[in-house]
Design a protein around this motif. Structure first.
Motif, PDB file in Angstrom:
ATOM      1  N   GLU A   1      -2.066  -8.160   0.707  1.00  0.00           N
ATOM      2  CA  GLU A   1      -1.431  -7.947  -0.739  1.00  0.00           C
ATOM      3  C   GLU A   1      -0.255  -8.472  -0.928  1.00  0.00           C
ATOM      4  OE1 GLU A   1       0.455  -3.711  -2.564  1.00  0.00           O
ATOM      5  OE2 GLU A   1      -1.668  -3.467  -2.077  1.00  0.00           O
ATOM      6  N   ILE A   2      -0.006  -9.418  -2.234  1.00  0.00           N
ATOM      7  CA  ILE A   2       0.976 -10.357  -2.340  1.00  0.00           C
ATOM      8  C   ILE A   2       1.543  -9.861  -3.670  1.00  0.00           C
ATOM      9  CG2 ILE A   2       1.683 -12.853  -3.136  1.00  0.00           C
ATOM     10  CD1 ILE A   2      -0.936 -13.644  -1.233  1.00  0.00           C
TER      11      ILE A   2
ATOM     12  N   LEU B   1     -14.124   2.853  -2.322  1.00  0.00           N
ATOM     13  CA  LEU B   1     -14.441   4.000  -3.609  1.00  0.00           C
ATOM     14  C   LEU B   1     -13.168   3.862  -4.645  1.00  0.00           C
ATOM     15  CD1 LEU B   1     -16.094   5.023  -1.016  1.00  0.00           C
ATOM     16  CD2 LEU B   1     -15.108   7.289  -1.605  1.00  0.00           C
ATOM     17  N   ILE B   2     -13.666   3.713  -5.872  1.00  0.00           N
ATOM     18  CA  ILE B   2     -12.471   3.576  -6.928  1.00  0.00           C
ATOM     19  C   ILE B   2     -12.657   4.737  -7.672  1.00  0.00           C
ATOM     20  CG2 ILE B   2     -12.338   2.019  -8.760  1.00  0.00           C
ATOM     21  CD1 ILE B   2     -13.699   0.026  -7.592  1.00  0.00           C
ATOM     22  N   LEU B   3     -11.695   5.503  -7.813  1.00  0.00           N
ATOM     23  CA  LEU B   3     -11.214   6.784  -8.647  1.00  0.00           C
ATOM     24  C   LEU B   3     -11.139   6.336 -10.068  1.00  0.00           C
ATOM     25  CD1 LEU B   3     -11.014   7.468  -5.489  1.00  0.00           C
ATOM     26  CD2 LEU B   3      -9.437   9.371  -6.460  1.00  0.00           C
ATOM     27  N   LYS B   4     -12.081   6.864 -10.922  1.00  0.00           N
ATOM     28  CA  LYS B   4     -11.882   6.458 -12.362  1.00  0.00           C
ATOM     29  C   LYS B   4     -10.737   7.367 -13.101  1.00  0.00           C
ATOM     30  CE  LYS B   4     -15.775   4.070 -12.424  1.00  0.00           C
ATOM     31  NZ  LYS B   4     -16.977   4.816 -13.462  1.00  0.00           N
ATOM     32  N   PRO B   5      -9.795   6.518 -13.383  1.00  0.00           N
ATOM     33  CA  PRO B   5      -8.631   7.206 -14.175  1.00  0.00           C
ATOM     34  C   PRO B   5      -8.691   8.054 -15.124  1.00  0.00           C
ATOM     35  CG  PRO B   5      -8.982   4.695 -14.761  1.00  0.00           C
ATOM     36  CD  PRO B   5      -9.831   5.112 -13.857  1.00  0.00           C
ATOM     37  N   SER B   6      -9.983   7.807 -15.945  1.00  0.00           N
ATOM     38  CA  SER B   6     -10.188   8.759 -16.841  1.00  0.00           C
ATOM     39  C   SER B   6     -10.117  10.265 -16.578  1.00  0.00           C
ATOM     40  CB  SER B   6     -11.734   8.486 -17.700  1.00  0.00           C
ATOM     41  OG  SER B   6     -12.430   8.385 -16.642  1.00  0.00           O
ATOM     42  N   TYR B   7     -10.703  10.401 -15.338  1.00  0.00           N
ATOM     43  CA  TYR B   7     -10.334  11.800 -14.696  1.00  0.00           C
ATOM     44  C   TYR B   7      -9.182  12.138 -13.800  1.00  0.00           C
ATOM     45  CZ  TYR B   7     -11.622  16.099 -12.438  1.00  0.00           C
ATOM     46  OH  TYR B   7     -11.457  17.388 -11.665  1.00  0.00           O
TER      47      TYR B   7
ATOM     48  N   GLN C   1      -3.436   1.245  -4.240  1.00  0.00           N
ATOM     49  CA  GLN C   1      -3.057   1.811  -5.582  1.00  0.00           C
ATOM     50  C   GLN C   1      -3.039   0.439  -6.376  1.00  0.00           C
ATOM     51  OE1 GLN C   1       0.460   4.124  -6.313  1.00  0.00           O
ATOM     52  NE2 GLN C   1      -0.525   5.356  -7.573  1.00  0.00           N
ATOM     53  N   ASP C   2      -3.511   0.364  -7.421  1.00  0.00           N
ATOM     54  CA  ASP C   2      -3.322  -0.944  -8.378  1.00  0.00           C
ATOM     55  C   ASP C   2      -2.228  -0.749  -9.140  1.00  0.00           C
ATOM     56  OD1 ASP C   2      -4.159   0.603 -10.498  1.00  0.00           O
ATOM     57  OD2 ASP C   2      -6.064  -0.540 -11.020  1.00  0.00           O
ATOM     58  N   VAL C   3      -1.932  -1.779 -10.040  1.00  0.00           N
ATOM     59  CA  VAL C   3      -0.544  -1.877 -10.712  1.00  0.00           C
ATOM     60  C   VAL C   3      -0.548  -0.932 -11.849  1.00  0.00           C
ATOM     61  CG1 VAL C   3      -0.484  -4.466 -10.541  1.00  0.00           C
ATOM     62  CG2 VAL C   3      -1.749  -3.648 -12.415  1.00  0.00           C
ATOM     63  N   TRP C   4      -1.802  -0.215 -12.149  1.00  0.00           N
ATOM     64  CA  TRP C   4      -1.913   0.764 -13.018  1.00  0.00           C
ATOM     65  C   TRP C   4      -1.821   2.155 -12.515  1.00  0.00           C
ATOM     66  CZ3 TRP C   4      -0.144  -2.361 -16.249  1.00  0.00           C
ATOM     67  CH2 TRP C   4      -0.680  -3.772 -16.347  1.00  0.00           C
ATOM     68  N   GLY C   5      -1.610   2.016 -11.302  1.00  0.00           N
ATOM     69  CA  GLY C   5      -1.676   3.630 -10.668  1.00  0.00           C
ATOM     70  C   GLY C   5      -3.105   3.837 -10.185  1.00  0.00           C
ATOM     71  N   ASN C   6      -4.195   3.069 -10.511  1.00  0.00           N
ATOM     72  CA  ASN C   6      -5.592   3.739 -10.130  1.00  0.00           C
ATOM     73  C   ASN C   6      -5.861   3.417  -8.695  1.00  0.00           C
ATOM     74  OD1 ASN C   6      -6.080   3.840 -13.089  1.00  0.00           O
ATOM     75  ND2 ASN C   6      -6.555   1.782 -13.093  1.00  0.00           N
TER      76      ASN C   6
ATOM     77  N   MET D   1       0.769  -1.293   0.102  1.00  0.00           N
ATOM     78  CA  MET D   1       0.138  -0.036   0.002  1.00  0.00           C
ATOM     79  C   MET D   1       0.914   1.216   0.094  1.00  0.00           C
ATOM     80  SD  MET D   1      -1.638   2.598   1.577  1.00  0.00           S
ATOM     81  CE  MET D   1      -0.875   2.245   3.285  1.00  0.00           C
ATOM     82  N   GLY D   2       0.672   2.107  -0.849  1.00  0.00           N
ATOM     83  CA  GLY D   2       1.555   3.428  -1.062  1.00  0.00           C
ATOM     84  C   GLY D   2       0.725   4.525  -0.622  1.00  0.00           C
ATOM     85  N   TRP D   3       1.020   5.193   0.615  1.00  0.00           N
ATOM     86  CA  TRP D   3       0.456   6.368   1.093  1.00  0.00           C
ATOM     87  C   TRP D   3       0.697   7.677   0.114  1.00  0.00           C
ATOM     88  CZ3 TRP D   3      -3.650   6.280   3.949  1.00  0.00           C
ATOM     89  CH2 TRP D   3      -3.939   5.039   4.676  1.00  0.00           C
ATOM     90  N   PHE D   4       1.538   7.507  -0.314  1.00  0.00           N
ATOM     91  CA  PHE D   4       2.075   8.683  -0.980  1.00  0.00           C
ATOM     92  C   PHE D   4       2.256   8.570  -2.525  1.00  0.00           C
ATOM     93  CE2 PHE D   4       6.241   7.435   0.336  1.00  0.00           C
ATOM     94  CZ  PHE D   4       6.255   7.300   1.576  1.00  0.00           C
ATOM     95  N   LEU D   5       1.741   7.433  -3.147  1.00  0.00           N
ATOM     96  CA  LEU D   5       1.957   7.341  -4.618  1.00  0.00           C
ATOM     97  C   LEU D   5       0.567   7.475  -5.272  1.00  0.00           C
ATOM     98  CD1 LEU D   5       3.970   4.097  -4.853  1.00  0.00           C
ATOM     99  CD2 LEU D   5       4.940   6.527  -5.283  1.00  0.00           C
ATOM    100  N   VAL D   6       0.194   8.494  -5.728  1.00  0.00           N
ATOM    101  CA  VAL D   6      -1.055   8.848  -6.264  1.00  0.00           C
ATOM    102  C   VAL D   6      -0.915   9.364  -7.410  1.00  0.00           C
ATOM    103  CG1 VAL D   6      -3.261  10.108  -5.675  1.00  0.00           C
ATOM    104  CG2 VAL D   6      -2.024   9.382  -3.868  1.00  0.00           C
TER     105      VAL D   6
END
Length: 913
Positions: free
Chosen positions: A385-386, A48-54, A88-93, A1-6
């Protein structure tokens, strides 16, 4: 889990001071659009899932809104205390997981939960002009189990029903003093949680609620439950090991006063921090069951169920089987096996030490439900998270260069979607951004494959600046381009490079060509450069030809980039004399062009020229011969100092490394003489003998040939065989016809005194002389002498004064011959003297007023054979007697000589033509 990777690699909450129950300044609130944030209720969580399109490439912050409308910034500490997790998932979402019993949630009957989350997004890290959205969260969950333990990525949570059964007797008996210390507070305190006691191996530690909050714990209550949250590395947390798997555990008792009753609740919590192992193909996750902090004091445990899921979604049995998952449970542990690459996980690129690798990431969870005789039912939910160990990825490079199209074409892959090409370096150009590269040199495009991977294709022409062209062989050039592709892994912005070398063999080489020529002094070599020798360096043997070296060697050169022109003197260094034949000396000069790095000889040019012996043999008029004998390539060990003439006592006058010079008289050193075909030849030989041998290995026969009044270019040549070779030279038998001032023949008119004036019938004293020769065996005879009115000896009118070596009998004033006294000159036989009377020409009865010129044809005889040559024995012999003379020894040499102009004064005496 990355607290400052957004997305843009940081979380706004971390920029502000840690906040706990502190208000955040209000911001402008925009309407919430469901298409921008997706909300899900999943058990005791909201997601809550943030849409990457925005939100892609934006700086994002989160805050919780309390019931008074105040916003509380969710930083790392608040997230642990209040039950928030940023994923944050593997694509940064981005995802935000919210515990329904977290801080600021409004609850109704502990089954209906509402909360407002504020999301702020900006394009700059200072969050200027940020867009702010408020997202309502509303979920239902229930019924709650008496004890529910949650193991999230950043916190451990335990919630216990207030009316829980009493703490086991054994546990109370170990801490009776806890009750003693707490009882006085029961009488005065308001109904609330007021104290926590932590049990550790070193003892126990009591804290008031405010102290626990300051230490980072989260403590709150609902209508029916007591909740405790702690971080995995809390000060009072202990690491325990269960069947080889490490757990972080917090053993605590929470004392709660309700009216006149003092309740003590067991709020122990324990979560595994590992238990994952890997093979090449499988992930194995092991969760032991005998977790002592959670099962202390119980003896009868009944397992109710074991369920698993991925990303907070429980999976039915058929989905678990179809994905290849395996869940097993025995009395000791729960075991989950996940195939690497299975559905539900994703591959993620990473960079370590500049090398690209991939990991497989998956977020499974296990829900374990059991019942015991002391605490009732416990629900233990473990989220994990593995991420598999990094595996280096072999990068595929395909060189599909198209030679007919003169186009480099290379494909680089196979990359995951999180790898982006950012720039390229082509030879010495770059790094160039993709727009710059496309504008300046290259075509670049990506290829996406059905499995989500992608390749990049780079194309550029052969004539791109910096493409190296090297000659290989047989008209083939090797085109080489060095490319570096610069990539980044998003969203972490980890960079790596892929160097690529592409080559092409093209049959387009134009080799340099050379044209050679010679004159009597030098060899000339003009090299026309091709397209492969721009970097080749000129060498002679092992000496590189630089401008300074050319001057030191006595060469001259010009190099304009397309042509290299060399002038090499025939006797300069590095000119090799290979042979001597009848046409002259064969001299060879070799020029090599070498590759500068390896010094390999790429091509060589040789020019061979035959030089006449003018500079190698000098036949001087005074009878001296100078011979230059040089070393030949065929006799490399020849010592010039051991060269000799026929008379072996005659050694070189000077010696160099390249040869030797002889200087001798034609009458010495074994020189022989003969007449042949109107020439007189002196011959000698330069010899070289090896020790102990009688036959010479080097024989250079030298000859000087003389003509009267003419010069002839002659040759010489050596032969490696003992048979002699001839080295002819150039000789000149010079003649002169002089006018003496009187009959003593001691003083003659000089060239500057002509024309000489004489009056009619005055005597003219003439002398014909063989100049410079020192050969006493030569004798000069007059053949015919005559006068003309012009310098041309063949012009008319003419008048004979000597005919067939005798006087002209038709002349009333006949020629008078004078003998040359011995001792008056060195070689009397080289002179003839005679007297004529001055006259003028009559043409058509008129006297010519002008100049008169005298001419003689002469014969040079061999005076050593007077008995067989009547000309040499007598003064006046008819021509017919000389025609049949033998030429074995006394063949004569003919020449012509003329006087300067004679001018006559006025007296009345004439001769008629």
């Amino acid at each position: 889990m990355g607290w400052f990777l957004v997305f843009r690699l940081f979380l706004v909450g971390l920029l502000a001071p840690r906040a706990w129950l502190q208000a955040v300044p209000a911001t402008v609130i925009l309407s919430f659009l469901p298409d921008q944030v997706k909300m899900e209720c999943l058990g005791s969580f909201a997601r809550l899932i943030l849409k990457p399109s925005y939100f892609h490439n934006k700086y994002v912050g989160f805050a919780a809104i309390d019931k008074y409308g105040r916003s509380w910034l969710i930083d790392e500490v608040l997230a642990t205390q209040c039950g928030y997790t940023v994923v944050q998932d593997v694509w940064g979402n981005l995802e935000l997981h919210v515990s329904l019993i977290g801080c600021y949630a409004q609850m109704v009957d502990d089954q209906h939960f509402t909360l407002t989350i504020q999301i702020t997004a900006a394009t700059n890290p200072a969050m200027r002009d940020a867009a702010t959205f408020r997202v309502p969260v509303s979920c239902s969950y229930g019924p709650w189990q008496p004890r529910e333990v949650v193991c999230e990525a950043n916190y451990m949570e335990v919630s216990v029903r207030r009316n829980v059964p009493p703490i086991p007797d054994g546990f109370l008996q170990d801490q009776p003093e806890d009750w003693v210390a707490a009882f006085p507070e029961v009488q005065e305190g308001a109904p609330s949680i007021w104290q926590i006691v932590f049990h550790m191996d070193t003892g126990k530690k009591a804290m008031l609620v405010a102290e626990a909050h300051t230490a980072g714990y989260g403590i709150n209550t609902t209508d029916t439950r007591i909740v405790l949250r702690a971080s995995y590395n809390a000060t009072e947390a202990q690491m325990v090991e269960v069947h080889g798997v490490p757990f972080s555990a917090v053993r605590s008792s929470t004392y709660y006063k309700q009216r006149w009753m003092l309740l003590m609740v067991d709020t122990a919590v324990a979560c595994p921090v590992d238990g994952v192992s890997y093979t090449k193909e499988t992930i194995t996750w092991t969760i032991p069951k005998d977790i002592s902090p959670l099962m202390s004091g119980v003896s009868n445990i009944k397992e109710l169920h074991v369920k698993m899921g991925v990303d907070l979604h429980k999976l039915p049995e058929q989905d678990i089987a179809s994905r290849g998952y395996l869940v097993a449970s025995d009395k000791d542990a729960i075991t989950v096996k996940l195939p690497i690459g299975a559905v539900g996980g994703n591959y993620k690129s990473d960079v370590v030490a500049g090398q690209l690798g991939v990991v497989y990431k998956i977020r499974p969870f296990v829900e374990h439900l059991w019942e015991d005789d002391k605490r009732g039912i416990t629900k233990h939910t473990i989220l994990k998270e593995i991420s598999t160990p990094l595996q280096l990825v072999p990068i595929k490079v395909i060189d599909a260069t198209n030679v007919p199209l003169q186009l480099f074409n290379t494909t680089v892959g196979n990359f995951l979607p999180d790898v982006e090409l950012t720039s390229v370096t082509v030879n010495d150009m770059g790094p160039l951004s993709l727009p710059e590269a496309i504008e300046q040199c290259c075509a670049i495009h990506g290829i996406e494959h059905p499995n989500g991977s992608k390749d990049y294709v780079l194309q550029f022409p052969f004539d791109t600046p910096g493409v190296k062209k090297e000659y290989v062989v047989d008209g083939v050039r090797n085109y080489t381009a060095n490319i570096t592709l610069h990539f980044t892994v998003i969203p972490q912005a980890k960079n790596f490079e892929v160097p690529v070398t592409v080559t092409a063999l093209v049959r387009d080489a134009v080799l340099p060509q050379a044209v050679g020529s010679c004159d009597d002094q030098a060899l000339y070599l003009v090299v026309k450069r091709g397209n492969v020798d721009q970097d080749w360096l000129p060498y002679v043997e092992d000496t590189q030809l630089t401008q300074d070296m050319v001057q030191r060697l006595g060469y001259s050169w010009q190099d304009n980039g397309t042509h290299l022109a060399l002038r090499v003197p025939s006797q300069a260094a590095h000119v090799a004399y290979e042979e001597i034949h009848s046409s002259g000396v064969v001299a060879t000069f070799r020029l090599q062009l070498k590759e500068p790095r390896t010094q390999a000889e790429m091509i060589d040019f040789a020019i061979s020229c035959t030089f006449s012996p003018k500079e190698l043999i000098d036949c001087q008029p005074n009878g001296t011969m100078m011979i230059s004998a040089m070393k030949l390539v065929g006799i490399p060990d020849l010592e010039p100092s051991r060269l000799m003439l026929r008379d072996r006592r005659c050694r070189p006058a000077s010696v160099t490394e390249a040869g030797a010079t002889f200087l001798f008289n034609v009458s010495a050193c074994g020189t022989t003489r003969k007449f042949e075909n109107a020439t007189m030849t002196y011959e000698n030989e330069v010899l070289y003998f090896l020790t102990g041998q009688t036959a010479p290995v080097y024989r250079l026969k030298c000859a000087c040939q003389y003509f009267i009044g003419d010069a002839l270019l002659l040759q010489y040549s050596p032969r490696e065989a003992p048979s002699p070779s001839v080295l002819p030279g150039v000789g000149l038998l010079a003649l002169a016809l002089k006018v003496a001032r009187d009959n003593s023949y001691r003083d003659f008119y000089q060239d500057t005194e002509y024309p000489v004036m004489r009056y009619l019938r005055d005597p003219l004293h003439l002398q014909v002389e063989l100049l410079h020769s020192q050969d006493p065996q030569l004798e000069l005879f007059l053949e015919d002498c005559w006068a003309t009115a012009s310098p041309d000896r063949n012009s008319s009118p003419q008048w004979n004064i000597v005919t067939d070596s005798c006087e002209n009998t038709e002349d009333s004033h006949q020629t008078i011959f004078y003998s040359v006294p011995r001792g008056s000159v060195m070689f009397p036989t080289h002179l003839k003297r005679f007297e004529v009377k001055m006259f003028t020409f009559m043409v058509n009865g008129q006297a010519l007023q002008g100049q008169i010129y005298f001419h003689c044809s002469v014969v040079i005889c061999d005076a050593s054979y007077p008995a067989s040559d009547a000309l040499c024995a007598r003064h006046c012999i008819p021509r017919r007697q000389r025609v049949g003379r033998s030429i074995d020894h006394t063949s004569d040499l003919h020449g012509y000589v003329s006087s300067g102009a004679i001018v006559m004064g006025r007296r009345n005496h004439t001769k008629t033509s």
